[in-house]
Design a protein around this motif. Sequence first.
Motif, PDB file in Angstrom:
ATOM      1  N   UNK A  33       4.431  19.576   5.011  1.00 41.05           N
ATOM      2  CA  UNK A  33       3.729  18.303   5.103  1.00 41.05           C
ATOM      3  C   UNK A  33       2.535  18.279   4.150  1.00 41.05           C
ATOM      4  N   UNK A  34       2.273  17.107   3.586  1.00 34.97           N
ATOM      5  CA  UNK A  34       1.222  16.917   2.585  1.00 34.97           C
ATOM      6  C   UNK A  34      -0.082  16.535   3.276  1.00 34.97           C
ATOM      7  N   UNK A  35      -1.144  17.272   2.993  1.00 34.39           N
ATOM      8  CA  UNK A  35      -2.430  17.063   3.651  1.00 34.39           C
ATOM      9  C   UNK A  35      -3.356  16.107   2.917  1.00 34.39           C
ATOM     10  N   UNK A  36      -2.931  15.557   1.769  1.00 32.62           N
ATOM     11  CA  UNK A  36      -3.869  14.792   0.938  1.00 32.62           C
ATOM     12  C   UNK A  36      -4.387  13.521   1.604  1.00 32.62           C
ATOM     13  N   UNK A  37      -3.549  12.835   2.386  1.00 30.19           N
ATOM     14  CA  UNK A  37      -4.038  11.642   3.061  1.00 30.19           C
ATOM     15  C   UNK A  37      -5.114  11.990   4.084  1.00 30.19           C
ATOM     16  N   UNK A  38      -4.975  13.122   4.759  1.00 25.49           N
ATOM     17  CA  UNK A  38      -5.994  13.542   5.719  1.00 25.49           C
ATOM     18  C   UNK A  38      -7.299  13.889   5.007  1.00 25.49           C
ATOM     19  N   UNK A  78     -14.086   5.241  12.455  1.00 26.94           N
ATOM     20  CA  UNK A  78     -12.785   5.882  12.632  1.00 26.94           C
ATOM     21  C   UNK A  78     -11.921   5.683  11.401  1.00 26.94           C
ATOM     22  N   UNK A  79     -11.447   6.791  10.855  1.00 29.95           N
ATOM     23  CA  UNK A  79     -10.486   6.748   9.764  1.00 29.95           C
ATOM     24  C   UNK A  79      -9.253   7.553  10.170  1.00 29.95           C
ATOM     25  N   UNK A  80      -8.166   7.360   9.425  1.00 27.15           N
ATOM     26  CA  UNK A  80      -6.935   8.048   9.778  1.00 27.15           C
ATOM     27  C   UNK A  80      -6.044   8.182   8.559  1.00 27.15           C
ATOM     28  N   UNK A  81      -5.120   9.116   8.638  1.00 24.28           N
ATOM     29  CA  UNK A  81      -4.040   9.157   7.653  1.00 24.28           C
ATOM     30  C   UNK A  81      -3.235   7.876   7.767  1.00 24.28           C
ATOM     31  N   UNK A  82      -2.600   7.487   6.665  1.00 28.44           N
ATOM     32  CA  UNK A  82      -1.768   6.288   6.676  1.00 28.44           C
ATOM     33  C   UNK A  82      -0.292   6.685   6.667  1.00 28.44           C
ATOM     34  N   UNK A  83       0.071   7.591   7.562  1.00 22.75           N
ATOM     35  CA  UNK A  83       1.474   7.957   7.720  1.00 22.75           C
ATOM     36  C   UNK A  83       1.697   8.380   9.161  1.00 22.75           C
ATOM     37  N   UNK A 109       0.830  -1.206   0.000  1.00 25.08           N
ATOM     38  CA  UNK A 109       0.000   0.000   0.000  1.00 25.08           C
ATOM     39  C   UNK A 109       0.865   1.256   0.000  1.00 25.08           C
ATOM     40  N   UNK A 110       1.910   1.262   0.812  1.00 24.92           N
ATOM     41  CA  UNK A 110       2.715   2.479   0.932  1.00 24.92           C
ATOM     42  C   UNK A 110       3.590   2.719  -0.290  1.00 24.92           C
ATOM     43  N   UNK A 111       3.866   1.672  -1.054  1.00 19.84           N
ATOM     44  CA  UNK A 111       4.578   1.870  -2.321  1.00 19.84           C
ATOM     45  C   UNK A 111       3.755   2.755  -3.265  1.00 19.84           C
ATOM     46  N   UNK A 112       2.441   2.710  -3.104  1.00 20.19           N
ATOM     47  CA  UNK A 112       1.564   3.517  -3.958  1.00 20.19           C
ATOM     48  C   UNK A 112       1.635   4.997  -3.632  1.00 20.19           C
TER      49      UNK A 112
END
Length: 335
Positions: A312-317, A295-300, A276-279
Amino acid sequence: MSNRPVIGITMGDAAGVGPEIIVRALAHDDVHDICRPLVIGDAGRLRKAMEVVSSSLTLHVVETPAEARFERDAIECIDLGLIPEDLPWGQVSSVAGNAAYHYIARTVELIEAGELDAICTAPLNKAALHAGGHIFPGHTELLAHLTGTEEVSMMLVTPKMKVIHVTTHMGIIDAIARINPGLVTRTIERAHETLARAGNHHPRIAVCGINPHAGENGLFGYGEEEEKIVPAIEALRARGWDVEGPLPADTLFFRAGRGDFDCVVAMYHDQGHGPVKVMGLEAGVNVTVGLPVVRTSVDHGTAFDIAGKGIADERSLIEALRQGVELASRHPERA
């Protein structure tokens, strides 16, 4: 627009990138189009983050969700006031770890009282959490404890695939020992329920093996696939479910990425997280499956190396907020 779900955003570790990605994310109009975001954290730290990213937003401090105005040019914040003015960026701090725990605890209280529709978490730092006196492997286990939930699963969601984990935050030897047919069955059941709630009532689920080549008929390992995984798959197939495996993880994730499956069941943390993180970290969202709340969360992580630098990149949030809205709209308590 009042029917937009109220999403409680926990600020995470105040020394990490959480405050600044929250500020950046809440500057996007499309976030406000889909939800009413409310930060549970520290107003002083958010103000510092606003300075770091040169934000033009204003900060509106409230004591309860009912007091929030949810205007597009403002950040709504329940201020717990736990972070000192001089807390440095990018360093492990017991103060920040303790605060991160209390942000989560307060948010769980609010959602259980019906004042929020979902929780979206910014990252915390496990070392800081432990230093603050709260000994949990991570958000997943902490939320399970606070909600009185015996067992939950971690699901990573990306535009190309969904991956649920049978085990997560434990060493590989402990993970293999823990895997058993019952746990595999319950994990697949949680995946099936989540996909069905999202509208996919006949999902295609693929299950990873443990050993290279899924054991290759006993050539690798000690029969773990036959003992720990196959009975679960057979039982679920008997229900008429589309479950395939155990399959070699190296080719399974390639097939999932091209659309052959709706969800992959990974046996341990890195088996699922690596592909997943390779993506790209901006693409992934972490969903805790099995909780009585969404509950959801950023994956970093907290990214201490860049915290406080405004990069910092906000796109995952943003994606985590979108997933939270989607799941909240289909959650039994909201339906």
